[in-house]
Write an enzyme that holds these catalytic residues in place. Structure first.
Site, short mmCIF file in Angstrom:
data_model
loop_
_atom_site.label_atom_id
_atom_site.label_comp_id
_atom_site.label_asym_id
_atom_site.label_seq_id
_atom_site.Cartn_x
_atom_site.Cartn_y
_atom_site.Cartn_z
N SER A 65 0.80 -1.22 0.00
CA SER A 65 0.00 0.00 0.00
C SER A 65 0.83 1.28 0.00
CB SER A 65 -0.94 -0.08 1.21
OG SER A 65 -1.78 1.02 1.29
N ASP A 286 -6.54 1.95 -2.73
CA ASP A 286 -7.74 1.75 -1.93
C ASP A 286 -8.01 2.90 -0.97
OD1 ASP A 286 -5.79 1.20 -0.08
OD2 ASP A 286 -6.55 -0.79 0.48
N ALA A 379 -10.81 8.08 8.42
CA ALA A 379 -10.36 9.43 8.11
C ALA A 379 -9.25 9.41 7.06
CB ALA A 379 -9.89 10.13 9.38
N ALA A 504 -2.07 1.31 20.47
CA ALA A 504 -0.90 0.72 19.83
C ALA A 504 -1.19 0.59 18.34
CB ALA A 504 -0.63 -0.66 20.43
N GLY A 506 -1.28 -1.01 14.72
CA GLY A 506 -1.35 -2.40 14.27
C GLY A 506 -0.35 -2.68 13.16
N THR A 507 0.29 -1.65 12.65
CA THR A 507 1.18 -1.84 11.51
C THR A 507 2.63 -1.44 11.79
OG1 THR A 507 0.77 0.37 10.65
CG2 THR A 507 -0.71 -1.36 9.89
#
Ligand code: 16G
Ligand code: MG
Length: 540
Positions: A65, A286, A379, A504, A506-507
């Site tokens: 991405s 996306d 957002a 936290a 996630g990535t």
């Protein structure tokens, strides 16, 4: 399925030992050179998943991405084009972390036994990848594991993420009443363009649109769509910029939706002229962010919250005009990152219910399914509008009582085809925004004036152990570390119209702090104070 064949293949695509891999919100995502073995093993899981679901096609997408070009990622798409079922994320994690090839094959068979999967039955997997050069090595590893498990495999080569979701759903619905579309990339363009022209119902788009494609896969794919598009008929005149996919190192570099959203400014190159309408896609197309340079006040961004409010207001108006008042439940799904002003606008001005879910598309998507029309956007610009089978049926079969009702029903029906029903899709969302602006006769300024955002700040905080931070209330509060939330609340109370939360990531290996308040300086100050609190509780 022969154990030895799988072991022999696995030996050619080993994982890098000494690491812990986790199927997170975006699948497995990391430096591309760590992913070959991971992708091989994801292939094994996809082979099982397809067989568990009676041989329906499972999608595998290779993309990172908006992340740098040296990263890559791999994620699994379920048969209807939605994200992998949550329980299977754990199986994916376990399979990928198997320490030896023998352990891997043992776990594979254990899983098949436990889930009552007939390994002799047929399985099918399709794959796509973005423009990252590392994609071809990963695709080769995937193909190898599918061959080793005798799984039918189709490589659709370079695609946007939403295109792969589209194809997965098309394959599994072909020949059924829910047939989603023609199983091909050109079928995708045809479906979108036909629906786009139907949704416009003769209205014309005015003013040009410049699209920054992040130098990612969205560039060539948008160009494909535009080749087939009749700009004289619709009025849409698109200028595509940052669509160079031949120099991989410039992917997402100083451009794209994530750059615009996080830096809160336009890409430096090329520079938008004041008054022009612009939007940016991210590296796998996306996410979508609109913006323009207001000749008086400068850069103005229309992010996922703005797209959600625009879509919700237009669709709710159409539903009223179509005489469907009270017949269909319309709702908006946001995360804690949605600007408080957008939430207030939806609840008080549009009079629509808002649901807040944890971050990550799967949560929003799931919540949107509980409405007849569920508008969901993060957002950051990822989102879509889901129409239930009942809603689509109603648009098609309701007898219109007036020409205005027929107009509204036809537009709603066209929107349900235009808006990707599987996942957020920047190209489809962009066409939706253009349709709505044309119908409303709005400029960027009109859109920007619907409500005023609260100033906000997002801060990334490095901590010793991000796993100490556990949330509740759709991530709006910390349950752990104990006492941390009380300290945050104490600070928030000192400001007007303020809100702040920490979670936290996630990535990434970090925490994120979000704060909003009545003024810019208050939002900044609050974010910094909460960041200090988080750091103190972060463990070293
Ligand atoms: C992933 C999610 C995205 C979310 C982001 C948050 C999907 C497909 N993608 O990119 O929705 O906004 O993670 O990142 O679910 P963070 O956890 O690092 O803040
Ligand atoms: Mg993306």
């Amino acid at each position: 399925m022969d154990k030895e064949t799988i072991i022999a293949a696995s030996k050619k695509h080993d994982i890098v030992p000494g690491r812990v891999y986790k199927y997170g919100t975006a699948g497995f995502r990391m430096k591309a050179d760590l992913l070959e073995g991971v992708t091989f093993r994801v292939g094994l899981l996809a082979a099982l998943r397809s067989r568990k679901l009676n041989g329906q096609a499972i999608g595998v997408m290779i993309t990172a991405s908006h992340n740098p070009a040296v990263d890559n990622g791999v994620k699994i798409v379920d048969p209807q084009g939605d994200m992998l079922e949550q329980e299977w994320e754990t199986y994916a994690t376990n399979l990928v972390n198997a320490p030896t090839h023998e352990d891997l094959v043992d776990y594979f068979h254990k899983l098949a036994d436990a889930l009552k999967i007939d390994l002799a039955s047929p399985g099918k997997v399709i794959a796509g990848r973005d423009t990252r050069p590392s994609g071809s090595t990963l695709i080769a590893a995937l193909a190898h594991s599918l061959a080793a498990t005798s799984t039918t495999y189709v490589d659709y080569k370079i695609l946007t993420t939403p295109q792969l979701h589209y194809l997965t759903r098309c394959i599994n619905t072909a020949g059924t009443p829910g047939a989603y579309g023609e199983v091909s990339e050109s079928g995708y363009y045809d479906k979108l363009l036909q629906a786009f022209s139907r949704a416009l119902r003769g209205r014309k788009i005015s003013g040009g649109l410049t699209v920054d494609c992040a130098n990612g896969v969205g560039g060539p794919k948008l160009n494909e769509l535009l080749k087939r598009h009749d700009s004289v008929k619709t009025g849409l005149k698109v200028k595509v910029v940052n669509d160079d996919v031949l120099r991989p190192e410039i992917l997402n570099l100083d451009c794209g939706a994530d750059f615009v959203k996080t830096r809160q400014r336009a890409p430096p190159n090329p520079k938008p002229a004041p008054g022009d309408r612009w939007c940016s896609l991210d590296g796998d197309a996306d996410r979508l962010i609109y913006y323009w340079i207001d000749p008086e006040t400068g850069f103005f961004m229309l992010d996922g919250d703005r797209i959600a409010t625009l879509a919700a207001s237009f669709i709710a108006d159409l539903a009223r005009s179509a005489g469907l008042n009270g017949q269909l439940r319309i709702g908006v799904i946001q995360t804690a990152y949605a600007n408080g002003a957008s939430t207030k606008y939806i609840e008080q001005h549009l009079q629509l219910p808002v649901v807040c879910t944890p971050t990550g598309v799967k949560h929003l998507h799931h919540a949107a399914c509980s409405f007849d029309i569920g508008v969901y956007f993060e957002a950051n610009g990822h989102g879509t509008v889901l129409f239930s089978a009942t809603a689509i049926q109603t648009f098609r079969t309701k007898e219109p009582q007036s020409p205005a009702q027929k107009d509204a029903l036809d537009i709603l029906s066209a929107l349900a085809d235009l808006i990707n029903q599987t996942v957020g899709d920047a190209i489809s969302d962009m066409l939706m925004v253009e349709v709505i602006l044309a119908h409303k006769g709005w400029t960027m300024k009109d859109w920007a004036l619907t409500y005023q955002d609260l100033p906000n700040r997002l801060v990334r905080v490095e901590v010793g152990n991000k796993d100490l931070f556990q949330t509740t209330d759709a991530e709006r509060k910390l349950s752990h570390p104990v006492g941390c939330q009380d300290e945050i609340d104490k600070e928030v109370k000192k400001y007007t119209n303020a809100r702040s939360f920490a979670r936290a990531s996630g990535t990434e290996n970090a925490c994120r702090v979000y704060a909003e308040a009545a003024t810019r300086s208050e939002a900044d100050e609050l974010a910094n104070k909460v960041a200090v609190i988080v750091r103190q509780h972060g463990g070293y």
